[in-house]
Design a protein around this motif. Structure first.
Motif, PDB file in Angstrom:
ATOM      1  N   THR A  86       0.812  -1.218   0.000  1.00  0.00           N
ATOM      2  CA  THR A  86       0.000   0.000   0.000  1.00  0.00           C
ATOM      3  C   THR A  86       0.845   1.267   0.000  1.00  0.00           C
ATOM      4  N   TYR A  89       1.007   3.101  -3.350  1.00  0.00           N
ATOM      5  CA  TYR A  89      -0.227   3.826  -3.663  1.00  0.00           C
ATOM      6  C   TYR A  89      -0.374   5.064  -2.783  1.00  0.00           C
ATOM      7  N   TYR A 101      -5.875   4.487  -2.138  1.00  0.00           N
ATOM      8  CA  TYR A 101      -6.334   3.135  -1.820  1.00  0.00           C
ATOM      9  C   TYR A 101      -6.978   3.151  -0.438  1.00  0.00           C
ATOM     10  N   ILE A 150      -4.514  -4.683  -6.192  1.00  0.00           N
ATOM     11  CA  ILE A 150      -4.990  -3.427  -5.595  1.00  0.00           C
ATOM     12  C   ILE A 150      -5.508  -2.505  -6.696  1.00  0.00           C
ATOM     13  N   LEU A 154      -9.132  -0.649  -7.108  1.00  0.00           N
ATOM     14  CA  LEU A 154      -9.353   0.771  -7.388  1.00  0.00           C
ATOM     15  C   LEU A 154     -10.276   0.979  -8.577  1.00  0.00           C
TER      16      LEU A 154
END
Length: 187
Positions: A86, A89, A101, A150, A154
């Motif tokens: 993460t 992002y 995210y 991920i 999104l």
């Protein structure tokens, strides 16, 4: 004949729910337009970019402290890799707010053996909203696949767009191992 009608009705319902929950993402504005990126390039530009990524991958390998022929294994567990995914992002959203995210639901798949036989590294479940990564893939692929899934969370349905975002997210990550995997994936 009634059974065929029931099966057809059930399949239609599942297809409708899929589109309602996530399938409309296949019709969204293409990523290159959202990020204001050009689509056209020459063969010379492609070769130059490939050479730049090759140089950066080699440099990243050296910066990790390994000799040029030594295989790199990530020093993280799969759970830790998913948590660290993460970060890229988080860094990207500063420039591209639409890449924030928020869902943060990524896990190892319970169907990993089947995914391996089918040749899949992960998948996005549109009914639960979870990104799932095949726990049997090699560790150097785990960061990129996590970032790829991920990207699907999104709302980027196209595989090429999810791959591009996975590359951006791994290269924007603060962790040097993630950046290395991003360069290797890009090559």
């Amino acid at each position: 004949m009634a059974i065929l009608l029931r099966v057809g009705a059930a399949a239609s319902l599942v297809y409708f729910v899929f589109h309602l929950l996530w399938g409309f993402n296949y019709y969204r504005v293409p990523l290159h337009q959202k990020l204001d990126l050009g689509r056209d390039y020459t063969d010379e530009q492609l070769i130059a970019m490939t050479e730049r990524f090759l140089e950066r991958a080699n440099r990243a390998h050296e910066e990790l402290g390994y000799a040029d022929t030594v295989k790199i294994d990530l020093p993280y567990s799969q759970t830790e890799i998913m948590k660290r995914s993460t970060n890229g992002y988080d860094n990207l959203q500063k420039k591209y707010p639409n890449l924030a995210y928020r869902g943060r639901s990524i896990k190892k798949s319970g169907w990993s053996l089947g995914l391996t036989y089918m040749g899949y590294s992960g998948y996005y479940n549109p009914f639960s909203g979870e990104a799932q990564v095949n726990r049997l893939i090699k560790s150097y692929r785990f960061p990129v696949v996590s970032c790829h899934e991920i990207a699907h969370q999104l709302g980027y349905a196209a595989e090429n767009e999810a791959n591009f975002l996975a590359t951006l997210a791994t290269l924007a990550n603060d962790d040097p191992y993630f950046r290395y995997t991003g360069y290797i994936f890009t090559l």
